[in-house]
Design a protein around this motif. Structure first.
Motif, PDB file in Angstrom:
ATOM      1  N   ARG A 217       0.794  -1.222   0.000  1.00  0.00           N
ATOM      2  CA  ARG A 217       0.000   0.000   0.000  1.00  0.00           C
ATOM      3  C   ARG A 217       0.835   1.285   0.000  1.00  0.00           C
ATOM      4  N   ILE A 218       1.873   1.331   0.828  1.00  0.00           N
ATOM      5  CA  ILE A 218       2.617   2.588   0.969  1.00  0.00           C
ATOM      6  C   ILE A 218       3.486   2.855  -0.259  1.00  0.00           C
ATOM      7  N   VAL A 219       4.309   1.894  -0.658  1.00  0.00           N
ATOM      8  CA  VAL A 219       5.204   2.119  -1.793  1.00  0.00           C
ATOM      9  C   VAL A 219       4.427   2.434  -3.076  1.00  0.00           C
ATOM     10  N   PRO A 220       3.361   1.686  -3.424  1.00  0.00           N
ATOM     11  CA  PRO A 220       2.595   2.072  -4.625  1.00  0.00           C
ATOM     12  C   PRO A 220       2.029   3.483  -4.540  1.00  0.00           C
ATOM     13  N   SER A 221       1.590   3.909  -3.360  1.00  0.00           N
ATOM     14  CA  SER A 221       1.060   5.268  -3.207  1.00  0.00           C
ATOM     15  C   SER A 221       2.165   6.303  -3.360  1.00  0.00           C
ATOM     16  N   LEU A 222       3.353   5.989  -2.836  1.00  0.00           N
ATOM     17  CA  LEU A 222       4.467   6.934  -2.958  1.00  0.00           C
ATOM     18  C   LEU A 222       4.967   7.033  -4.398  1.00  0.00           C
ATOM     19  N   ILE A 223       4.874   5.950  -5.134  1.00  0.00           N
ATOM     20  CA  ILE A 223       5.235   6.014  -6.555  1.00  0.00           C
ATOM     21  C   ILE A 223       4.338   7.019  -7.270  1.00  0.00           C
TER      22      ILE A 223
ATOM     23  N   ASP B  37      -7.727  10.704   0.513  1.00  0.00           N
ATOM     24  CA  ASP B  37      -8.540   9.581   0.015  1.00  0.00           C
ATOM     25  C   ASP B  37      -7.950   8.250   0.452  1.00  0.00           C
ATOM     26  N   TRP B  38      -6.618   8.155   0.437  1.00  0.00           N
ATOM     27  CA  TRP B  38      -5.972   6.910   0.867  1.00  0.00           C
ATOM     28  C   TRP B  38      -6.258   6.629   2.338  1.00  0.00           C
ATOM     29  N   VAL B  39      -6.130   7.654   3.174  1.00  0.00           N
ATOM     30  CA  VAL B  39      -6.394   7.470   4.602  1.00  0.00           C
ATOM     31  C   VAL B  39      -7.840   7.004   4.819  1.00  0.00           C
ATOM     32  N   LEU B  40      -8.780   7.653   4.172  1.00  0.00           N
ATOM     33  CA  LEU B  40     -10.189   7.281   4.344  1.00  0.00           C
ATOM     34  C   LEU B  40     -10.462   5.871   3.828  1.00  0.00           C
ATOM     35  N   SER B  41      -9.740   5.473   2.778  1.00  0.00           N
ATOM     36  CA  SER B  41      -9.960   4.131   2.221  1.00  0.00           C
ATOM     37  C   SER B  41      -9.548   3.031   3.179  1.00  0.00           C
ATOM     38  N   ARG B  42      -8.696   3.346   4.149  1.00  0.00           N
ATOM     39  CA  ARG B  42      -8.247   2.333   5.108  1.00  0.00           C
ATOM     40  C   ARG B  42      -9.322   2.010   6.144  1.00  0.00           C
TER      41      ARG B  42
ATOM     42  N   LEU C   2      13.663   3.852  -3.019  1.00  0.00           N
ATOM     43  CA  LEU C   2      12.694   4.466  -3.916  1.00  0.00           C
ATOM     44  C   LEU C   2      13.183   5.873  -4.246  1.00  0.00           C
ATOM     45  N   TYR C   3      13.598   6.074  -5.495  1.00  0.00           N
ATOM     46  CA  TYR C   3      14.155   7.353  -5.924  1.00  0.00           C
ATOM     47  C   TYR C   3      13.056   8.293  -6.414  1.00  0.00           C
ATOM     48  N   GLY C   4      13.252   9.583  -6.197  1.00  0.00           N
ATOM     49  CA  GLY C   4      12.334  10.601  -6.676  1.00  0.00           C
ATOM     50  C   GLY C   4      12.121  11.664  -5.613  1.00  0.00           C
ATOM     51  N   ARG C   5      11.680  12.839  -6.072  1.00  0.00           N
ATOM     52  CA  ARG C   5      11.554  13.975  -5.167  1.00  0.00           C
ATOM     53  C   ARG C   5      10.367  13.807  -4.217  1.00  0.00           C
ATOM     54  N   GLY C   6      10.644  13.966  -2.917  1.00  0.00           N
ATOM     55  CA  GLY C   6       9.603  14.081  -1.913  1.00  0.00           C
ATOM     56  C   GLY C   6       9.200  12.815  -1.204  1.00  0.00           C
ATOM     57  N   GLY C   7       9.585  11.649  -1.703  1.00  0.00           N
ATOM     58  CA  GLY C   7       9.173  10.418  -1.035  1.00  0.00           C
ATOM     59  C   GLY C   7       9.691  10.335   0.389  1.00  0.00           C
ATOM     60  N   ALA C   8      10.983  10.699   0.559  1.00  0.00           N
ATOM     61  CA  ALA C   8      11.598  10.664   1.887  1.00  0.00           C
ATOM     62  C   ALA C   8      11.393  11.955   2.651  1.00  0.00           C
ATOM     63  N   ASP C   9      11.142  13.063   1.938  1.00  0.00           N
ATOM     64  CA  ASP C   9      11.063  14.393   2.565  1.00  0.00           C
ATOM     65  C   ASP C   9       9.762  15.102   2.198  1.00  0.00           C
ATOM     66  N   ASP C  10       8.644  14.788   2.922  1.00  0.00           N
ATOM     67  CA  ASP C  10       8.492  13.522   3.593  1.00  0.00           C
ATOM     68  C   ASP C  10       7.089  12.999   3.322  1.00  0.00           C
ATOM     69  N   GLY C  11       6.873  12.719   1.991  1.00  0.00           N
ATOM     70  CA  GLY C  11       5.563  12.239   1.580  1.00  0.00           C
ATOM     71  C   GLY C  11       5.144  10.952   2.244  1.00  0.00           C
ATOM     72  N   TYR C  12       6.134  10.161   2.692  1.00  0.00           N
ATOM     73  CA  TYR C  12       5.814   8.885   3.318  1.00  0.00           C
ATOM     74  C   TYR C  12       5.114   9.040   4.659  1.00  0.00           C
ATOM     75  N   ALA C  13       5.234  10.218   5.282  1.00  0.00           N
ATOM     76  CA  ALA C  13       4.865  10.380   6.693  1.00  0.00           C
ATOM     77  C   ALA C  13       3.412  10.041   6.973  1.00  0.00           C
ATOM     78  N   VAL C  14       2.492  10.585   6.195  1.00  0.00           N
ATOM     79  CA  VAL C  14       1.074  10.342   6.471  1.00  0.00           C
ATOM     80  C   VAL C  14       0.744   8.865   6.297  1.00  0.00           C
ATOM     81  N   TYR C  15       1.345   8.222   5.311  1.00  0.00           N
ATOM     82  CA  TYR C  15       1.076   6.802   5.069  1.00  0.00           C
ATOM     83  C   TYR C  15       1.657   5.935   6.190  1.00  0.00           C
ATOM     84  N   ALA C  16       2.847   6.269   6.634  1.00  0.00           N
ATOM     85  CA  ALA C  16       3.467   5.517   7.721  1.00  0.00           C
ATOM     86  C   ALA C  16       2.715   5.729   9.032  1.00  0.00           C
ATOM     87  N   ALA C  17       2.271   6.963   9.277  1.00  0.00           N
ATOM     88  CA  ALA C  17       1.559   7.259  10.519  1.00  0.00           C
ATOM     89  C   ALA C  17       0.272   6.435  10.618  1.00  0.00           C
ATOM     90  N   ILE C  18      -0.507   6.422   9.553  1.00  0.00           N
ATOM     91  CA  ILE C  18      -1.756   5.665   9.567  1.00  0.00           C
ATOM     92  C   ILE C  18      -1.483   4.173   9.682  1.00  0.00           C
TER      93      ILE C  18
END
Length: 488
Positions: free
Chosen positions: A26-32, A63-68, A133-149
């Motif tokens: 769930r997290i990696v596909p969303s971050l892609i 939408d991702w958070v609500l879908s969980r 996972l390479y690309g702008r923003g995944g680590a800084d820090d788009g992952y945060a909301v997905y990891a938190a949930i």
């Protein structure tokens, strides 16, 4: 530190399986998908409202958070006119008689592209390679909301009681969070009694253990411009009579920085390093050794960096990048490219400055002092202006020095680190800036702070080839779940 196993009854193996599945499925596909959207922060995209890219990543995350369909979770996207939106979610407490709140923080806006990406990589073209996972923003820090949930879901999967949890995900952090304060004022009655802040927007000294951020530097950014002519003129005609705007720029910067050492000259921009932070720097230096300075992409290679690094003593190197002010020139205007550089005396030179401040130096006061220092009594009576970024009352961001750790939190983080990384908790200051932390410290002075993140060696946030270490993100998510479960 040999911490006792103080955590709530979580099955570590089951927790690991749940979080590992969450990241993979769930997290990696969303971050892609997220990386593919150039949702640049307002400072870098003044037309962000019209372009709609910030709104897209905010909407996708919501939408991702609500879908969980997390039991007890409610969410809303809050918008104020002319301001970037925030996501606010709330998860009701399941721990009996709990009146305290855990606040989880992250952001979704991004830095601009920058140059120098590897030919097979790009800021908006996600790619997975060697567990990164390479690309702008995944680590800084788009992952945060997905990891938190996902951390909250992991607790609920084992029916582990938890306190009330709220989330605040902003979209103006890379511009200095100037939109955030009005939202904090608006949401303050709804935040409740915040006893623990979990901020997932920081870094790690290595990928082998959990790292707690103990301090953050402040920052002043702005444009320094030196104007000497109204238009460019033939250099053979005017040089020697009309002073170069670049030379005047050097003279002005000499007021601020010793160019031989890099030390900032105004004592007001320095502060005394607390003894606790010096002791922690020594302990961290013992863990990381010369990797503190060798890990950077030196043009001469790591072996030749000994002559380039400002200090190769690991303790001093750590303090230099976390507790001492430094100046960087991050952009330039008024200069043509090399290909188009004719014999012309240019009318102006403009530099984008980034001045990192020690954690205990007040950012706005320093910004006002910096403006006066650079503008007053200009050489040759040139037109010299410094325009700090942000609104006038919000110039400069103040750093942050962590409060003393409560015994329960220190023990919980250390135990979580040993469980999920096989190594004790590490302590490290960060040279970057998260304006929210100082605001939260002022608003909730009794709250404990768990500031951590995935920005480890060579992850290169803001620069080319930024990556997120997927394995580290997975283990960090498990550690966060365990710490929340241990909340007294």
């Amino acid at each position: 530190m040999n911490a006792p196993d103080t955590l709530a009854p979580l099955d570590p193996a089951q927790l690991h399986r749940f979080v590992d599945d969450a990241w993979r499925e769930r997290i990696v596909p969303s971050l892609i998908d997220y990386i593919g959207v150039p949702a640049k922060s307002p400072m870098f995209d003044p037309d962000w409202e019209k372009n709609g890219l910030i709104d897209k990543v905010v909407r996708d995350a919501a939408d991702w958070v609500l879908s969980r369909k997390v039991p007890g979770l409610t969410l809303e996207v809050i918008r104020q006119e002319g301001r970037t939106p925030v996501i606010f979610f709330e998860v009701a407490a399941t721990k009996p008689a709990s009146t305290q709140t855990v606040l989880m923080y992250g952001h979704l806006d991004k830095q601009p592209e920058f140059s120098g990406w590897r030919s097979d990589l790009g800021p908006w073209t996600p790619k997975i390679e060697d567990g990164k996972l390479y690309g702008r923003g995944g680590a800084d820090d788009g992952y945060a909301v997905y990891a938190a949930i996902s951390a909250v879901e992991a607790l609920k999967a084992q029916n582990v009681p938890h306190p009330r949890i709220v989330g605040l995900i902003e979209s103006c952090e890379e511009s200095g969070s100037y939109d955030l304060l009005p939202y904090l004022d608006l949401l303050r009655p709804r935040l409740g009694e915040v006893s623990l802040v979990v901020c997932l927007d920081s870094g790690a000294g290595n990928y082998d253990q959990l790292w707690l951020t103990t301090s953050l530097r402040g920052n002043i950014t702005g444009t320094l411009k030196v104007e000497i002519l109204t238009e460019g003129i033939h250099s053979g005609d005017a040089s020697g009579l009309v002073p170069s705007s670049f030379r005047i720029m050097r003279m002005v910067l000499d007021r601020l920085e010793d160019s031989k050492t890099g030390r900032l000259l105004p004592e007001a921009f320095h502060c005394e390093v607390p003894s606790e932070r010096v002791a922690q720097a020594r302990a961290t230096a013992h863990i990381l050794g010369d990797e503190v300075w060798k890990r950077y992409p030196w043009a001469c290679g790591a072996d030749g960096a000994f002559a380039l690094a400002t200090d190769t003593d690991p303790v001093e190197a750590l303090l230099n990048r976390t507790w001492r002010p430094t100046l960087s020139v991050t952009g330039v205007d008024g200069m043509p490219s090399l290909q188009n550089a004719g014999n012309v005396l240019r009318p102006f030179t403009a530099f984008k400055l980034s001045l990192r401040l020690p954690p205990l130096v007040e950012g706005h006061t320093a910004a006002v002092q910096l403006k006066a220092l650079l503008e007053d009594n200009a050489p040759y009576n040139a037109k010299v202006t410094f325009h700090p970024d942000g609104r006038m009352n919000d110039w400069g961001a103040t750093g942050w020095n962590a409060p003393t750790l409560a015994p329960w939190l220190e023990a919980a983080m250390d135990t979580a680190s040993r469980r999920h990384f096989g190594a004790p908790l590490g302590y490290i200051g960060q040279g970057g800036t998260i304006p929210l932390m100082n605001l939260l410290q002022q608003g909730f002075p009794m709250a404990q702070m768990m500031v951590c993140g995935v920005l480890g060696p060579k992850s290169n946030a803001h620069g080319p080839n930024e990556f997120l270490h997927i394995g580290y993100g997975t283990r960090l998510t498990s550690a966060v779940a365990e710490v929340i479960a241990a909340h007294p």
